[in-house]
Design an enzyme around this catalytic site. Structure first.
Site, PDB file in Angstrom:
ATOM      1  N   CYS A 183       1.114  -1.069   0.181  1.00  0.00           N
ATOM      2  CA  CYS A 183       0.068  -0.049  -0.112  1.00  0.00           C
ATOM      3  C   CYS A 183       0.932   1.305  -0.206  1.00  0.00           C
ATOM      4  O   CYS A 183       0.239   2.512  -0.037  1.00  0.00           O
ATOM      5  CB  CYS A 183      -0.749   0.396   1.443  1.00  0.00           C
ATOM      6  SG  CYS A 183       0.168   0.615   2.865  1.00  0.00           S
ATOM      7  N   CYS A 317      -1.842 -40.913   6.508  1.00  0.00           N
ATOM      8  CA  CYS A 317      -2.685 -42.041   7.700  1.00  0.00           C
ATOM      9  C   CYS A 317      -1.708 -43.009   7.912  1.00  0.00           C
ATOM     10  O   CYS A 317      -2.570 -44.493   8.705  1.00  0.00           O
ATOM     11  CB  CYS A 317      -3.214 -42.904   7.009  1.00  0.00           C
ATOM     12  SG  CYS A 317      -3.203 -43.213   5.445  1.00  0.00           S
ATOM     13  N   CYS A 405       1.845 -60.505 -22.589  1.00  0.00           N
ATOM     14  CA  CYS A 405       2.532 -60.162 -22.135  1.00  0.00           C
ATOM     15  C   CYS A 405       4.316 -60.014 -22.176  1.00  0.00           C
ATOM     16  O   CYS A 405       5.009 -59.966 -21.126  1.00  0.00           O
ATOM     17  CB  CYS A 405       2.365 -60.861 -20.562  1.00  0.00           C
ATOM     18  SG  CYS A 405       3.020 -62.780 -21.049  1.00  0.00           S
ATOM     19  N   CYS A 415       1.672 -78.985 -30.868  1.00  0.00           N
ATOM     20  CA  CYS A 415       1.333 -77.988 -32.133  1.00  0.00           C
ATOM     21  C   CYS A 415       1.819 -76.572 -31.641  1.00  0.00           C
ATOM     22  O   CYS A 415       2.100 -76.237 -30.951  1.00  0.00           O
ATOM     23  CB  CYS A 415      -0.473 -78.210 -32.300  1.00  0.00           C
ATOM     24  SG  CYS A 415      -1.663 -77.186 -30.901  1.00  0.00           S
TER      25      CYS A 415
HETATM   26 ZN   LIG Z   1       1.539 -64.448 -21.597  1.00  0.00          ZN
HETATM   27 ZN   LIG Z   2       0.362  -2.252   3.628  1.00  0.00          ZN
HETATM   28 ZN   LIG Z   3      -2.330 -42.117   3.479  1.00  0.00          ZN
END
Ligand SMILES: [Zn+2]
Ligand SMILES: [Zn+2]
Ligand SMILES: [Zn+2]
Ligand SMILES: [Zn+2]
Ligand SMILES: [Zn+2]
Ligand SMILES: [Zn+2]
Length: 464
Positions: A183, A317, A405, A415
């Site tokens: 200010c 937590c 995967c 086979c």
């Molecule tokens: Zn797999």
């Molecule tokens: Zn101020």
């Molecule tokens: Zn936590």
């Protein structure tokens, strides 16, 4: 009339020391009974003194607080020091040794000159009390702080001096004028707050600092909360070559919450702490992909202290869990459901850098982002994988990757319909194509399939 000048001395002293207190004495009749009183006197330091405690702590003092000198005067003996004046010192900081040393110095200085047996020197109008007080204020700093130093015997003593420093600074601040940089008003120090920034001389008036910090918190602009007068540079995580330094700096607000607590209410301060933590963690998670994760119990960000450790603890937590699979901690050696993976390009880049001594910087940069141990494991797997790829492509190889995967499955007999032992996917050994769960043989039956009729191809005893 009095023989001596005690009455005059006291009158002058009362002008010099308006805070002096002295018991009533008759205005006319001669003084005969004990005069007692006290006066605050401040020891003036000739120059700054250094106060030390061991090698650990050191401060400079340019002033001291006042001490209280009390006196009992026998008017019949005044101005004699030894027979006429009894002195006592009350001090915030003087030790018993300091007091005895100071009193002894006063005796050394004034005893001779105020001794009536010393005919040459003695003067019955000698203003002893006045000179003693000025001796205390002007001459005792060199006696009590030889070489302008004080080596404290214990931490307690150091603390006393440090508290004096704090209270004097506080006093100075309250009595000085400051300009509020928001200010622009000039106000006395007790209307101002000092911002805890590196500059150490930035002030805002209370109403401005309150609204400034409140607005920033309510706007969620917490990572940018800082001294409005200081030059600000947003923290750049790319500049760090050490993960621990990085999180330490990132999670330390520029303005300490302890300071905010002195101007804002507790709810706002709590809000600040929570927002700060989650915004810093969000920022970190974008830079270091395996550095933090949201706790599934309390939904707050948890930050790894060590990038290479997959065990993580939620400080809110108290839940200890696995960073990779988010389940409660299962130990380092047990199978983990989901493994964190580093992007393939990064692993390739790190592999190329591994033995390149000219690129240590770049290597460090990746290690800060992903963790050194994890990168090394990934690189080893990557290299092993590459070897496997070569083996798979070799003529007559009986290896193939599961398309789901990527586990390498060996066809020992049977086979060309393969089943992955890891994920149970079924796939074609010849082309690697994933087969329908409901009808895995369709791939070999459909005339349009490239493996049409090749279910038994390559089996021993079967002609191609
Ligand atoms: Zn797999
Ligand atoms: Zn101020
Ligand atoms: Zn936590
Ligand atoms: Zn500042
Ligand atoms: Zn796990
Ligand atoms: Zn096929």
């Amino acid at each position: 009339m009095d023989k001596n000048n005690l009455r005059d001395d006291l009158t002058i002293l009362k002008d010099m020391y308006p805070e002096m207190e002295v018991n009533e004495f008759p205005e006319e009749s001669p003084l005969t009974s004990t005069i007692s009183g006290c006066v605050p006197v401040r020891i003036n330091l000739a120059t700054d003194v250094t106060i030390n405690f061991q090698d650990k702590k050191s401060i400079n003092l340019s002033r001291l607080t006042s001490d209280l000198i009390s006196f009992k005067i026998n008017p019949l003996k005044y101005p004699q020091l030894e027979a006429g004046i009894q002195l006592n010192i009350e001090s915030q900081w003087m030790t018993e040794d300091d007091k005895s040393l100071l009193l002894k110095s006063i005796v050394d200085e004034f005893n001779e000159i105020t001794n009536p047996n010393n005919e040459e020197l003695f003067d019955e109008f000698f203003p002893t009390l006045m000179l003693v007080l000025s001796f205390i204020s002007e001459d005792s700093s060199t006696i009590l702080f030889p070489q302008n130093r004080r080596v404290c015997k214990d931490e307690e003593e150091f603390k006393i001096f440090d508290n004096i420093r704090i209270s004097l600074e506080d006093y100075d601040m309250k009595h000085s004028n400051y300009n509020c940089s928001i200010c622009m008003d000039t106000k006395k120090g007790d209307k101002m707050v000092k911002i805890p920034c590196q500059n150490e001389s930035h002030y805002l008036c209370r109403p401005c600092s309150e609204s400034y910090f409140t607005n920033m918190i309510n706007n969620g602009d917490v990572l940018n909360i800082r001294c409005p007068d200081c030059k600000f540079e947003e923290i750049n995580l790319d500049n760090f070559r050490n993960y621990k330094d990085m999180i330490k700096q990132l999670f330390t607000p520029l303005i300490d919450v302890k300071f905010l607590r002195t101007i804002l209410n507790e709810d706002l301060c709590k809000k600040f702490e929570e927002l700060y933590h989650s915004q810093a963690a969000t920022k970190l998670s974008k830079h270091c992909f395996n550095s933090c994760v949201i706790c599934k119990r309390c939904e707050r960000w948890c930050v790894k202290e060590d990038l290479d450790d997959s065990m993580i603890h939620c400080n809110y937590c108290d839940f200890t869990f696995c960073f990779d699979c988010l389940h409660s901690w299962h130990g380092y050696h047990n199978k983990c459901g989901k493994k964190f993976t580093i992007p393939r390009e990064v692993v390739e880049e790190y592999t190329d850098l591994k033995d390149d001594l000219d690129n240590i910087e770049k290597k460090l940069e990746l290690e800060v982002k992903y963790g050194k141990k994890i990168l090394e494991i990934e690189v080893n797997e990557y290299l092993a994988d590459k070897l496997l790829d070569l083996a798979i492509e070799e003529e007559g190889s009986n290896l193939q990757r599961c398309p789901t995967c990527r586990l390498v499955v060996q066809r020992s007999e049977g086979c060309n319909k393969m089943k992955c032992s890891m994920c149970d996917s079924m796939f074609c050994f010849i082309c690697g194509y994933l087969l329908y769960k409901d009808d895995p043989y369709a791939h070999f039956r459909e005339p349009r399939s490239e493996c049409y009729g090749r279910l038994f191809e390559g089996m021993e005893g079967v002609d191609d």
